[in-house]
Write an enzyme that holds these catalytic residues in place. Structure first.
Site, mmCIF file in Angstrom:
data_model
loop_
_atom_site.group_PDB
_atom_site.id
_atom_site.type_symbol
_atom_site.label_atom_id
_atom_site.label_comp_id
_atom_site.label_asym_id
_atom_site.label_seq_id
_atom_site.Cartn_x
_atom_site.Cartn_y
_atom_site.Cartn_z
ATOM 1 N N ASP A 47 35.642 14.278 -16.828
ATOM 2 C CA ASP A 47 37.039 14.700 -16.933
ATOM 3 C C ASP A 47 37.932 13.479 -17.170
ATOM 4 O O ASP A 47 37.966 12.550 -16.363
ATOM 5 C CB ASP A 47 37.460 15.393 -15.631
ATOM 6 C CG ASP A 47 38.869 15.936 -15.696
ATOM 7 O OD1 ASP A 47 39.027 17.134 -15.989
ATOM 8 O OD2 ASP A 47 39.823 15.161 -15.456
ATOM 9 N N TYR A 52 45.401 8.854 -19.009
ATOM 10 C CA TYR A 52 44.628 7.928 -18.151
ATOM 11 C C TYR A 52 44.363 6.610 -18.907
ATOM 12 O O TYR A 52 43.925 5.639 -18.312
ATOM 13 C CB TYR A 52 43.278 8.526 -17.745
ATOM 14 C CG TYR A 52 43.309 9.801 -16.935
ATOM 15 C CD1 TYR A 52 44.491 10.314 -16.409
ATOM 16 C CD2 TYR A 52 42.130 10.504 -16.688
ATOM 17 C CE1 TYR A 52 44.492 11.496 -15.673
ATOM 18 C CE2 TYR A 52 42.123 11.686 -15.951
ATOM 19 C CZ TYR A 52 43.305 12.176 -15.460
ATOM 20 O OH TYR A 52 43.286 13.340 -14.731
ATOM 21 N N HIS A 110 48.454 19.130 -19.465
ATOM 22 C CA HIS A 110 48.297 18.327 -18.237
ATOM 23 C C HIS A 110 49.204 18.774 -17.083
ATOM 24 O O HIS A 110 48.842 18.659 -15.911
ATOM 25 C CB HIS A 110 48.538 16.847 -18.557
ATOM 26 C CG HIS A 110 47.837 15.916 -17.631
ATOM 27 N ND1 HIS A 110 47.234 14.748 -18.028
ATOM 28 C CD2 HIS A 110 47.609 15.989 -16.304
ATOM 29 C CE1 HIS A 110 46.689 14.153 -16.989
ATOM 30 N NE2 HIS A 110 46.893 14.891 -15.927
#
Ligand code: A2P
Length: 278
Positions: A47, A52, A110
């Protein structure tokens, strides 16, 4: 064995029951090594997310593992501040390129709001982004689509506008923070709950009550927390950059008794419960 077990999404796609989390894992060597250890340990579900900033390192580790692409389930996410149809399609291409793959197994919005504006109403933008994800699904660029950090009314707005129900909602979920209204709604509607921060980003790991229970099962607190998610039919996404802990987090083939599950269910506020909306 848990690493080879799967949940089935409502469209029939199988998703490995434990995913390897990479939030807060630094791009470069840290993310590359952690993903490599995870694949060596047997995780087949990784994931990540555009924000990120580690998609490239994660993708490189997947490529270098020589494991067949179709044997690995890859999730990534549309940044929370992209709330347009074209923007969503554009950012999907960026993620695909970063990861070095030609399809994604699960693509998520998200969050229902940008992180700079938590709780604000972005319903129309979410619908635009969702239409783009539906297009990606219909075009077979992704095998499944879903959302993250969404509440009931956020999901209902998507369904009402498009008739297309998300397959997954990924939320912050751990012992003492089971987010009942949204979890109940999703489970009743066959939307899989994925548990991010299943260890409360580490906050649960010094808890004395959990420690007592862990000793009873001859397990670690982390293993109790991960097993708890599985007993609740949610999909934990533990994050670690440490090889031993990455391996240890897969050692969850045991059962927590009904009484002890009830005990855990009744623990409240043992770690912080962001994000804030109910
Ligand atoms: P590290 O990456 O150094 O192992 P969460 O999955 O809830 O986000 O929690 C992640 C945090 O918990 C990270 O700080 C991670 O540190 C730590 N962690 C992950 N697995 C374990 C474990 N088995 N034992 C102790 N700490 C762990």
């Amino acid at each position: 064995m848990i690493l080879s077990e799967t949940y089935k999404l409502y469209n029939g796609v199988e998703i490995p029951k434990i995913g390897f989390g990479t939030w807060q894992t630094k791009s470069g060597k840290e993310a590359y090594d952690a993903t490599t250890y995870a694949l060596q340990a047997g995780y087949r579900h990784i994931d990540t997310a555009y924000v990120y900033e580690n998609e490239q390192s994660v993708g490189q580790a997947i490529l270098d593992s020589k494991i067949k692409r179709e044997e690995i389930f890859i999730t990534t996410k549309l940044p929370a501040d992209i709330k347009t149809y074209e923007g969503a399609l554009e950012y999907f291409e960026k993620s695909i390129k970063n990861l070095g793959v030609d399809y994604i197994d699960l693509y998520l919005i998200h969050a229902p709001w940008p992180w700079s504006n938590v709780g604000a109403d972005y319903t129309s933008g979410n619908i635009e982004a969702w239409k783009a994800l539906i297009k990606l699904y219909n075009d077979k660029r992704v095998r499944s689509i879903g959302v993250s950090n969404f509440h009931v009314k956020d999901i209902e707005a998507l369904i009402q506008a498009t008739g297309f129900k998300p397959m997954v909602n990924q939320i912050r979920y751990f012992v003492g923070n089971t987010q009942e209204p949204i979890t109940k709604y999703c489970q009743e509607n066959d939307i899989l709950i994925e548990a991010y921060s299943p260890l409360a980003t580490g906050e649960l790991l010094n808890n004395e009550l959990l420690n007592k229970l862990a000793k009873k099962y001859n397990k670690t607190i982390a293993q109790i927390c991960l097993r708890y998610c599985l007993e609740k039919s949610t999909l934990p996404l533990p994050k670690s950059v440490n090889k031993d802990r990455i391996y240890a987090n897969t050692d969850v083939d045991f059962e927590i008794s009904k009484e002890d599950m009830q005990y855990l269910d009744n623990l409240h506020h043992i770690a912080s419960t962001r994000p804030f909306r109910d």
